[in-house]
Design a protein around this motif. Structure first.
Motif, PDB file in Angstrom:
ATOM      1  N   VAL A 108       0.622  -0.941  -0.190  1.00  0.00           N
ATOM      2  CA  VAL A 108      -0.096   0.000   0.159  1.00  0.00           C
ATOM      3  C   VAL A 108       0.750   1.385   0.100  1.00  0.00           C
ATOM      4  O   VAL A 108       1.717   1.205   0.853  1.00  0.00           O
ATOM      5  CB  VAL A 108      -0.936   0.657   1.110  1.00  0.00           C
ATOM      6  N   PRO A 109       1.054   2.354  -1.054  1.00  0.00           N
ATOM      7  CA  PRO A 109       2.175   3.118  -0.805  1.00  0.00           C
ATOM      8  C   PRO A 109       1.208   4.259   0.438  1.00  0.00           C
ATOM      9  O   PRO A 109      -0.324   4.029   1.237  1.00  0.00           O
ATOM     10  CB  PRO A 109       0.882   4.687  -2.337  1.00  0.00           C
ATOM     11  N   PHE A 110       2.129   5.559   0.824  1.00  0.00           N
ATOM     12  CA  PHE A 110       2.102   6.418   1.683  1.00  0.00           C
ATOM     13  C   PHE A 110       0.715   6.626   1.845  1.00  0.00           C
ATOM     14  O   PHE A 110       0.216   6.720   2.823  1.00  0.00           O
ATOM     15  CB  PHE A 110       2.986   6.585   1.648  1.00  0.00           C
ATOM     16  N   ALA A 111       0.391   7.442   0.695  1.00  0.00           N
ATOM     17  CA  ALA A 111      -0.761   8.243   1.365  1.00  0.00           C
ATOM     18  C   ALA A 111      -2.409   7.715   1.434  1.00  0.00           C
ATOM     19  O   ALA A 111      -3.071   8.101   2.392  1.00  0.00           O
ATOM     20  CB  ALA A 111      -1.150   8.642  -0.170  1.00  0.00           C
ATOM     21  N   PRO A 112      -2.598   6.288   1.344  1.00  0.00           N
ATOM     22  CA  PRO A 112      -3.711   5.551   1.964  1.00  0.00           C
ATOM     23  C   PRO A 112      -3.229   5.136   2.860  1.00  0.00           C
ATOM     24  O   PRO A 112      -4.105   4.913   3.727  1.00  0.00           O
ATOM     25  CB  PRO A 112      -4.185   4.717   0.349  1.00  0.00           C
ATOM     26  N   SER A 113      -2.140   5.138   3.433  1.00  0.00           N
ATOM     27  CA  SER A 113      -1.726   4.308   4.135  1.00  0.00           C
ATOM     28  C   SER A 113      -1.872   5.336   5.830  1.00  0.00           C
ATOM     29  O   SER A 113      -2.686   4.981   6.401  1.00  0.00           O
ATOM     30  CB  SER A 113      -0.545   3.528   4.523  1.00  0.00           C
ATOM     31  N   ILE A 114      -1.581   6.413   5.669  1.00  0.00           N
ATOM     32  CA  ILE A 114      -1.344   7.137   6.262  1.00  0.00           C
ATOM     33  C   ILE A 114      -2.612   8.037   6.440  1.00  0.00           C
ATOM     34  O   ILE A 114      -3.161   8.412   7.893  1.00  0.00           O
ATOM     35  CB  ILE A 114      -0.148   8.170   6.295  1.00  0.00           C
ATOM     36  N   ALA A 115      -3.948   7.796   5.231  1.00  0.00           N
ATOM     37  CA  ALA A 115      -4.845   8.069   6.301  1.00  0.00           C
ATOM     38  C   ALA A 115      -5.831   7.188   7.143  1.00  0.00           C
ATOM     39  O   ALA A 115      -6.720   7.419   7.595  1.00  0.00           O
ATOM     40  CB  ALA A 115      -5.326   8.248   4.326  1.00  0.00           C
ATOM     41  N   VAL A 116      -5.826   5.765   6.250  1.00  0.00           N
ATOM     42  CA  VAL A 116      -6.282   5.123   7.540  1.00  0.00           C
ATOM     43  C   VAL A 116      -5.171   4.623   8.805  1.00  0.00           C
ATOM     44  O   VAL A 116      -6.681   4.882   9.443  1.00  0.00           O
ATOM     45  CB  VAL A 116      -5.639   3.121   6.988  1.00  0.00           C
ATOM     46  N   LEU A 117      -4.815   5.384   9.005  1.00  0.00           N
ATOM     47  CA  LEU A 117      -3.753   5.500  10.036  1.00  0.00           C
ATOM     48  C   LEU A 117      -4.664   7.087  10.866  1.00  0.00           C
ATOM     49  O   LEU A 117      -4.840   6.326  12.146  1.00  0.00           O
ATOM     50  CB  LEU A 117      -2.696   5.375  10.484  1.00  0.00           C
ATOM     51  N   SER A 118      -5.288   7.505  10.532  1.00  0.00           N
ATOM     52  CA  SER A 118      -4.942   8.861  10.805  1.00  0.00           C
ATOM     53  C   SER A 118      -6.722   8.403  11.322  1.00  0.00           C
ATOM     54  O   SER A 118      -7.164   8.924  12.319  1.00  0.00           O
ATOM     55  CB  SER A 118      -5.460   9.979   9.599  1.00  0.00           C
ATOM     56  N   LEU A 119      -7.982   8.030  10.579  1.00  0.00           N
ATOM     57  CA  LEU A 119      -8.937   7.383  10.612  1.00  0.00           C
ATOM     58  C   LEU A 119      -9.917   6.523  12.227  1.00  0.00           C
ATOM     59  O   LEU A 119     -10.189   7.066  12.724  1.00  0.00           O
ATOM     60  CB  LEU A 119      -9.466   6.889   9.363  1.00  0.00           C
ATOM     61  N   VAL A 120      -8.411   5.678  11.957  1.00  0.00           N
ATOM     62  CA  VAL A 120      -8.031   4.726  12.787  1.00  0.00           C
ATOM     63  C   VAL A 120      -8.033   5.793  14.309  1.00  0.00           C
ATOM     64  O   VAL A 120      -8.659   5.361  15.581  1.00  0.00           O
ATOM     65  CB  VAL A 120      -7.160   3.861  13.211  1.00  0.00           C
ATOM     66  N   GLN A 121      -7.068   6.656  14.142  1.00  0.00           N
ATOM     67  CA  GLN A 121      -6.694   7.441  15.147  1.00  0.00           C
ATOM     68  C   GLN A 121      -7.926   8.647  16.023  1.00  0.00           C
ATOM     69  O   GLN A 121      -8.752   8.145  16.949  1.00  0.00           O
ATOM     70  CB  GLN A 121      -5.211   7.982  15.622  1.00  0.00           C
ATOM     71  N   ALA A 122      -8.469   8.833  14.768  1.00  0.00           N
ATOM     72  CA  ALA A 122      -9.845  10.101  15.223  1.00  0.00           C
ATOM     73  C   ALA A 122     -10.718   8.922  15.213  1.00  0.00           C
ATOM     74  O   ALA A 122     -11.729   9.051  16.689  1.00  0.00           O
ATOM     75  CB  ALA A 122     -10.463  10.165  13.604  1.00  0.00           C
ATOM     76  N   SER A 123     -11.268   7.645  15.426  1.00  0.00           N
ATOM     77  CA  SER A 123     -11.921   6.850  15.577  1.00  0.00           C
ATOM     78  C   SER A 123     -12.105   6.527  17.149  1.00  0.00           C
ATOM     79  O   SER A 123     -12.769   6.349  18.340  1.00  0.00           O
ATOM     80  CB  SER A 123     -11.980   5.358  14.598  1.00  0.00           C
ATOM     81  N   LEU A 124     -10.675   6.670  18.169  1.00  0.00           N
ATOM     82  CA  LEU A 124     -10.789   5.841  19.273  1.00  0.00           C
ATOM     83  C   LEU A 124     -11.788   6.853  20.537  1.00  0.00           C
ATOM     84  O   LEU A 124     -11.066   6.951  21.546  1.00  0.00           O
ATOM     85  CB  LEU A 124      -9.262   5.962  19.550  1.00  0.00           C
ATOM     86  N   ILE A 125     -11.981   8.365  19.469  1.00  0.00           N
ATOM     87  CA  ILE A 125     -12.894   9.374  20.572  1.00  0.00           C
ATOM     88  C   ILE A 125     -14.387   9.251  20.053  1.00  0.00           C
ATOM     89  O   ILE A 125     -14.716   9.161  21.554  1.00  0.00           O
ATOM     90  CB  ILE A 125     -12.520  10.396  19.885  1.00  0.00           C
ATOM     91  N   ALA A 126     -14.413   7.600  19.694  1.00  0.00           N
ATOM     92  CA  ALA A 126     -15.066   7.333  19.615  1.00  0.00           C
ATOM     93  C   ALA A 126     -16.093   5.907  20.425  1.00  0.00           C
ATOM     94  O   ALA A 126     -16.468   5.783  20.729  1.00  0.00           O
ATOM     95  CB  ALA A 126     -16.608   7.945  18.115  1.00  0.00           C
ATOM     96  N   LEU A 127     -14.623   5.567  20.527  1.00  0.00           N
ATOM     97  CA  LEU A 127     -14.790   4.123  21.044  1.00  0.00           C
ATOM     98  C   LEU A 127     -14.950   4.111  22.285  1.00  0.00           C
ATOM     99  O   LEU A 127     -15.954   3.080  22.853  1.00  0.00           O
ATOM    100  CB  LEU A 127     -13.328   3.590  20.435  1.00  0.00           C
ATOM    101  N   PRO A 128     -14.408   4.888  23.249  1.00  0.00           N
ATOM    102  CA  PRO A 128     -14.680   4.619  24.978  1.00  0.00           C
ATOM    103  C   PRO A 128     -16.257   5.195  25.067  1.00  0.00           C
ATOM    104  O   PRO A 128     -16.658   5.360  24.793  1.00  0.00           O
ATOM    105  CB  PRO A 128     -13.740   5.329  25.558  1.00  0.00           C
ATOM    106  N   ALA A 129     -16.809   3.891  26.289  1.00  0.00           N
ATOM    107  CA  ALA A 129     -17.385   4.133  26.944  1.00  0.00           C
ATOM    108  C   ALA A 129     -17.858   4.468  28.492  1.00  0.00           C
ATOM    109  O   ALA A 129     -16.653   4.310  28.864  1.00  0.00           O
ATOM    110  CB  ALA A 129     -18.469   2.159  27.227  1.00  0.00           C
ATOM    111  N   LYS A 130     -18.880   5.415  28.651  1.00  0.00           N
ATOM    112  CA  LYS A 130     -18.759   5.795  30.448  1.00  0.00           C
ATOM    113  C   LYS A 130     -18.486   4.967  31.240  1.00  0.00           C
ATOM    114  O   LYS A 130     -18.824   3.658  30.878  1.00  0.00           O
ATOM    115  CB  LYS A 130     -19.604   6.350  30.571  1.00  0.00           C
ATOM    116  N   THR A 131     -17.769   4.342  31.865  1.00  0.00           N
ATOM    117  CA  THR A 131     -17.378   3.425  32.862  1.00  0.00           C
ATOM    118  C   THR A 131     -17.648   3.676  34.502  1.00  0.00           C
ATOM    119  O   THR A 131     -17.298   4.600  34.720  1.00  0.00           O
ATOM    120  CB  THR A 131     -15.692   3.024  33.299  1.00  0.00           C
ATOM    121  N   ALA A 132     -17.698   2.489  34.890  1.00  0.00           N
ATOM    122  CA  ALA A 132     -18.068   3.204  36.414  1.00  0.00           C
ATOM    123  C   ALA A 132     -17.220   2.334  37.243  1.00  0.00           C
ATOM    124  O   ALA A 132     -17.615   1.785  38.277  1.00  0.00           O
ATOM    125  CB  ALA A 132     -19.578   1.853  36.901  1.00  0.00           C
TER     126      ALA A 132
END
Length: 284
Positions: free
Chosen positions: A13-37
């Motif tokens: 995979v070339p660099f452009a799509p590779s870094i785009a995937v990692l950027s999207l994964v990083q951003a998705s971690l903002i939506a992943l955590p849940a409120k914990t008890a």
């Protein structure tokens, strides 16, 4: 532990799509955590634990620069801790977590223990590291006041940028990324997809922001979309430079959120003030 994205040799995979995937994964971690008890351990409470964020950059980089064998120790630490933390996230701290899901960390580890550079192995290792960051972030957020964690996010981005600009991060980070455990075991101290690499700390800072929002019961999808847009725009700078501090888009996302909250608060106060004023002709 933290730092920058950079191109690596890859025939796939070339660099452009590779870094785009990692950027999207990083951003998705903002939506992943849940409120914990979870209950914060008594000895973990306090604002000083916020230093883990900027300290993860300074201490690790300085330590490797002074004593390069430290990189090998961190590699084995990640090898043991990351799958355990990923199982914890799957069972407890992420959205949709269930105790039975913890077992999913086992096949993910086995897949990651595949031929180095294979895409299934890279995806599995990236998933393990991302989940581990969600677990760590959730524990940190219940242990430290939100105000101090926000300051720590800004501090981490500033230090990261300063180190990259001064060319002080690249050498130690190369040593850390080249360290590998024996028997072909996976390198979990960083994440790679295709021809791009992201540091563990870069994923961690996004998960911390997500855990902060989750514990405030604030929306997480919109901030994740904002972070994705900022990160993808930030990636365009790779046309001019080889390395960038990946913490910056997350800090900018936090700044956008805080500015938006202040504007909304000011607008509410203005409306309340207007409603409290007497209408023309109304008795005082």
């Amino acid at each position: 532990m933290g730092g920058f994205w950079r191109a690596v040799s890859s025939a796939g995979v070339p660099f452009a799509p590779s870094i785009a995937v990692l950027s999207l994964v990083q951003a998705s971690l903002i939506a992943l955590p849940a409120k914990t008890a979870l209950t914060a351990p008594a000895r973990l409470g306090g604002r000083w634990w916020a230093l883990i964020l900027p300290g993860s950059v300074v201490v690790v980089i300085a330590g490797i620069a002074i004593y390069p064998p430290l990189a090998s120790a961190l590699t084995y630490l990640a090898l043991v801790a990351v799958p355990i933390l990923a199982a914890f996230a799957l069972s407890t701290t992420m959205k949709g977590a269930r105790p039975i899901l913890a077992i999913a960390a086992v096949p993910l580890f086995l897949i990651a223990w595949g031929p180095f550079g294979s895409y299934p192995a890279e995806v599995a290792a990236l998933a393990l590291s991302s989940l581990a960051c969600v677990a760590l972030a959730s524990v940190l957020v219940i242990s430290v006041p939100a105000r101090w964690l926000k300051l720590a996010i800004y501090a981490m981005a500033i230090i990261d940028t300063a180190l990259v600009s001064a060319n002080l991060l690249q050498g130690p980070d190369d040593v850390l990324n080249s360290a590998a455990p024996a028997a072909g075991l996976p390198q979990l101290q960083f994440a790679q997809f295709g021809s791009a690499v992201i540091g563990f700390g870069d994923l961690f800072i996004a998960a911390v922001l997500g855990a902060l929002l989750a514990n405030r019961r604030a929306p997480q999808l919109r901030p994740a979309a904002v972070a994705a847009s900022l990160a993808l725009a930030f990636d365009l700078l790779f046309f001019f430079v080889a390395e960038l501090p990946a913490t910056v888009p997350i800090a900018l996302t936090l700044a956008v959120l805080e500015l938006s909250e202040r504007r909304a608060s000011t607008a509410r106060k203005d409306r309340a003030h207007q409603l409290s004023r007497p209408l023309p002709g109304e008795a005082m």
